[in-house]
Design a protein around this motif. Structure first.
Motif, PDB file in Angstrom:
ATOM      1  N   UNK A   1      -3.123  12.771   0.406  1.00 41.37           N
ATOM      2  CA  UNK A   1      -3.371  11.648   1.320  1.00 41.37           C
ATOM      3  C   UNK A   1      -2.977  10.323   0.660  1.00 41.37           C
ATOM      4  N   UNK A   2      -2.227   9.499   1.421  1.00 47.49           N
ATOM      5  CA  UNK A   2      -1.809   8.191   0.906  1.00 47.49           C
ATOM      6  C   UNK A   2      -2.675   7.072   1.455  1.00 47.49           C
ATOM      7  N   UNK A   3      -3.144   7.223   2.686  1.00 52.97           N
ATOM      8  CA  UNK A   3      -3.923   6.159   3.332  1.00 52.97           C
ATOM      9  C   UNK A   3      -5.135   6.785   4.017  1.00 52.97           C
ATOM     10  N   UNK A   4      -6.306   6.204   3.799  1.00 48.14           N
ATOM     11  CA  UNK A   4      -7.498   6.604   4.544  1.00 48.14           C
ATOM     12  C   UNK A   4      -7.790   5.492   5.552  1.00 48.14           C
ATOM     13  N   UNK A   5      -7.874   5.863   6.810  1.00 47.32           N
ATOM     14  CA  UNK A   5      -8.051   4.867   7.874  1.00 47.32           C
ATOM     15  C   UNK A   5      -9.274   5.244   8.710  1.00 47.32           C
ATOM     16  N   UNK A   6     -10.211   4.323   8.809  1.00 44.32           N
ATOM     17  CA  UNK A   6     -11.434   4.507   9.603  1.00 44.32           C
ATOM     18  C   UNK A   6     -11.166   3.900  10.972  1.00 44.32           C
TER      19      UNK A   6
ATOM     20  N   UNK B   1     -15.580   6.735   5.700  1.00 49.01           N
ATOM     21  CA  UNK B   1     -14.956   7.583   4.674  1.00 49.01           C
ATOM     22  C   UNK B   1     -15.712   7.539   3.349  1.00 49.01           C
TER      23      UNK B   1
ATOM     24  N   UNK C   1      -1.594   9.902   6.483  1.00 49.34           N
ATOM     25  CA  UNK C   1      -2.757   9.075   6.819  1.00 49.34           C
ATOM     26  C   UNK C   1      -3.901  10.001   7.198  1.00 49.34           C
TER      27      UNK C   1
ATOM     28  N   UNK D   1      -0.166   5.610  -4.728  1.00 49.13           N
ATOM     29  CA  UNK D   1      -1.479   4.963  -4.737  1.00 49.13           C
ATOM     30  C   UNK D   1      -2.200   5.163  -3.416  1.00 49.13           C
ATOM     31  N   UNK D   2      -3.519   5.331  -3.478  1.00 49.71           N
ATOM     32  CA  UNK D   2      -4.326   5.548  -2.272  1.00 49.71           C
ATOM     33  C   UNK D   2      -4.762   4.204  -1.690  1.00 49.71           C
ATOM     34  N   UNK D   3      -4.594   4.046  -0.393  1.00 46.54           N
ATOM     35  CA  UNK D   3      -4.989   2.831   0.313  1.00 46.54           C
ATOM     36  C   UNK D   3      -6.080   3.201   1.307  1.00 46.54           C
ATOM     37  N   UNK D   4      -7.150   2.402   1.377  1.00 45.33           N
ATOM     38  CA  UNK D   4      -8.200   2.618   2.374  1.00 45.33           C
ATOM     39  C   UNK D   4      -8.294   1.374   3.245  1.00 45.33           C
ATOM     40  N   UNK D   5      -8.334   1.579   4.571  1.00 43.52           N
ATOM     41  CA  UNK D   5      -8.368   0.424   5.471  1.00 43.52           C
ATOM     42  C   UNK D   5      -9.122   0.772   6.756  1.00 43.52           C
TER      43      UNK D   5
END
Lengths: 326, 257
Positions: A303-308, A293, A286, B242-246
């Motif tokens: 990176x698998x997850x981008x979290x703001x 972002x 993450x 897969x890329x996840x944005x949250x």
């Protein structure tokens, strides 16, 4: 599933303390190897005797080493003795297909992520017709599935130590300052120069202190704080026989070799931190960012997850929630 | 400038390039291998590097770079069967060569294998009957150990070393026995020896004579002993990530639990 423990001779109380978490984790049998020499740091010249006794007693399909560092030391020599492949930081797929539709394939297959992160290796014990020696990453503790009453304990006889075997003799030893990191299932990595770092460190210290003050150890912690209380300091963790679930570390002050020996289930990299750990196919990375972002360009490949995130406390709370036993 | 004159080769070190993984194309010298060469130069050792190739006609990139980094000799074992060998077959080839070289220490970089396995050194240690010591973060001559009693230090042979290695959360100082197979971490250090100047480059010109090419026959091995139908590393397949944005922590918890 057989659990193997090589240990100095144990009393009854210690044996019960040891067997409870193993039984709860679902072990069918405990193979116990006792010798005074097993009290030191793991070394194949010493502990290899126990491994050899175990694989002779129960010829295995898979030999798994848990997170924490023993696998890197004991795994390759054991694989060499068994003529087996060594697969570090592996994961598994278990098929629920019936025997006919498996068509010669194994029900359990081993997966290993390659360093490029885009491809992986699949090993099938049934096809290669020999055991696989694997190390696994640190995972979150699943709900208990077994009972201590059902755990058989088998004390293995061992061959005497081989004379004249070269041993790297331990001259001195001290606990590593980073000993908790390889066992953390959720690892939060921060960079020293970031504005969020001090806030995250403070929030982490506050949660840890708060949990330690109010902690009452229980065999099955369910809330995040209870989990932290039982897992944060080393001594209480030993009460449960559980690994540390969550850790926060400064990537700038942690040696690269220590990070390379960590394979957590979830890595949270905060803001400008780009440090990497070992990864298994199960590992999720993450990227937690305190700013939009959208204006930062594409994230790194791993990176698998981008979290703001909104606040430092949110990062710490997320880590604790993820690290808690489901 | 050239390296200091006290590099007399009192200790013979064999360095397994790429952690003894078999290369099929020209690979650059791994930074950890460079670092290990530098460590042993600091200790004044004679360094011999070994590279394994599963195809002929591969440019000697890593070997050339290692000579530029200051090794004394370089050996390339070139054999097509190595391209289809498992760790055990590869380890047999390395062991045969090491028995002719008879080094005091066998070194490798723990993260130098491009495939991330580093499984061959364990086979080499087992076949040689030597101690397997991965994860070294510090090395020092035992005779230079300040903690050692003078009478014991005097009895220690010049080629004996101590390493500090992380062993499951314990930093253990280990006395290396002869011919130990030692894995070095990327940031490992030498204690008790002055550092090399930053600009030190080869001890001598990187002559072609410093590189030796060997085949399986030179090592007394038949190709059928090495070649395998399956290299035991598994089939390669794509890993879907897969890329996840949250922005929602709740959705993250739901996603990841």
């Amino acid at each position: 599933m057989f659990a193997l423990v090589a240990t100095p001779p144990l009393g009854n109380k210690s044996l019960v303390t040891l067997s409870v978490p193993l039984a709860a984790a679902g072990a069918d049998k405990l193979l116990l190897c006792e010798a005074d020499e097993f009290g030191g740091p793991p070394d194949d010249a010493v502990a290899g005797r126990a491994l050899d006794a175990a694989v002779a007693r129960i010829p295995p399909v898979l030999v798994l080493f848990p997170a924490g560092g023993t696998g890197a030391v004991l795994g390759p020599p054991l694989a060499a003795r068994l003529g087996a492949p060594f697969a570090p930081w592996s994961d598994f797929v278990v098929s629920d297909a019936d025997g006919k539709s498996l068509r010669g394939r194994g029900r359990v297959q081993v997966l290993r992520l390659r360093p490029d992160g885009r491809t992986r290796r699949r090993l099938d014990p049934a096809q290669i017709e020999r055991p696989i020696i694997a190390t696994v990453g640190a995972g979150r503790c699943p709900p208990p599935t077994g009972s201590e009453r059902n755990l058989e304990i088998d004390v293995l006889p061992m061959a005497p130590p081989r004379a004249n075997r070269p041993v790297a003799r331990v001259v001195a030893q001290a606990p590593s300052a980073h000993e908790a990191l390889p066992q953390a299932a959720v690892l939060v990595l921060v960079a020293d120069g970031d504005s969020a770092t001090s806030a995250i460190t403070a929030a982490w210290a506050e949660r840890t202190a708060g949990a330690a003050r109010g902690a009452t150890p229980s065999p099955a912690p369910s809330s995040p704080l209870a989990s932290l209380a039982s897992l944060a300091p080393l001594a209480p963790a030993a009460d449960f026989g559980l690994p540390l679930a969550v850790a926060v570390a400064s990537a700038d002050r942690t040696p690269r070799s220590v990070l390379a020996a960590c394979c957590p289930e979830i890595v949270i990299r905060v803001d400008s931190c780009t440090a990497t750990t070992a990864r298994s196919p199960r590992t999720l990375v993450i990227r937690a960012t305190s700013s939009d972002p959208g204006g930062q360009g594409p994230p790194p490949d791993d990176v698998d997850v981008v979290w703001w995130f909104g606040s430092a406390a949110e990062v710490v709370d997320l880590a604790l929630q993820l690290g808690a036993r489901p | 400038m050239t390296a200091p004159a006290e590099t007399t080769g009192a200790t013979k070190v064999a360095l397994l390039l790429h952690a003894a993984a078999v290369m099929r194309g020209p690979q650059p010298l791994h930074p950890t291998d460079v670092h290990v060469i530098r460590l042993w130069r600091q200790l004044g050792a004679e360094i011999v590097v070994l590279e394994l190739l599963g195809a002929s006609g591969v440019a000697p990139r890593a070997i050339t770079e290692s000579i530029e980094a200051g090794v004394d000799r370089a050996v390339r074992v070139v054999a097509e069967p190595l391209g289809a060998a498992d760790a055990h077959g590869t380890g047999l080839v390395v062991e045969r060569y090491l028995r002719t070289l008879n080094p005091d220490v066998v070194a490798f970089g723990v993260d130098a294998d491009p495939d991330g396995l580093a499984d061959v050194p364990g086979v080499v240690a087992t076949r040689l009957g030597a101690a397997y010591v991965p994860g070294a973060v510090e090395i020092a001559r035992r005779s230079g150990n300040e903690d050692a009693a003078p009478e014991t230090a005097a009895a220690v042979p010049a080629s004996a070393f101590e390493v500090v290695a992380d062993r499951a959360g314990v930093l253990a100082r280990l006395a290396l026995p002869a011919r130990a197979v030692v894995g070095f971490e990327a940031e490992s250090i030498v204690k008790g020896v002055p550092p090399l100047p930053a600009e030190v480059t080869p001890r001598g010109p990187a002559t072609p004579q410093a590189i030796r090419i060997m085949t399986l026959y030179d090592l007394g091995l038949e190709p059928t002993l090495i070649r395998r139908g399956d290299d035991l590393r598994g089939s390669v397949e794509a890993a879907s990530r897969p890329l996840v944005t949250t922005r929602s922590a709740e959705s993250l918890v739901t996603l990841l639990r």
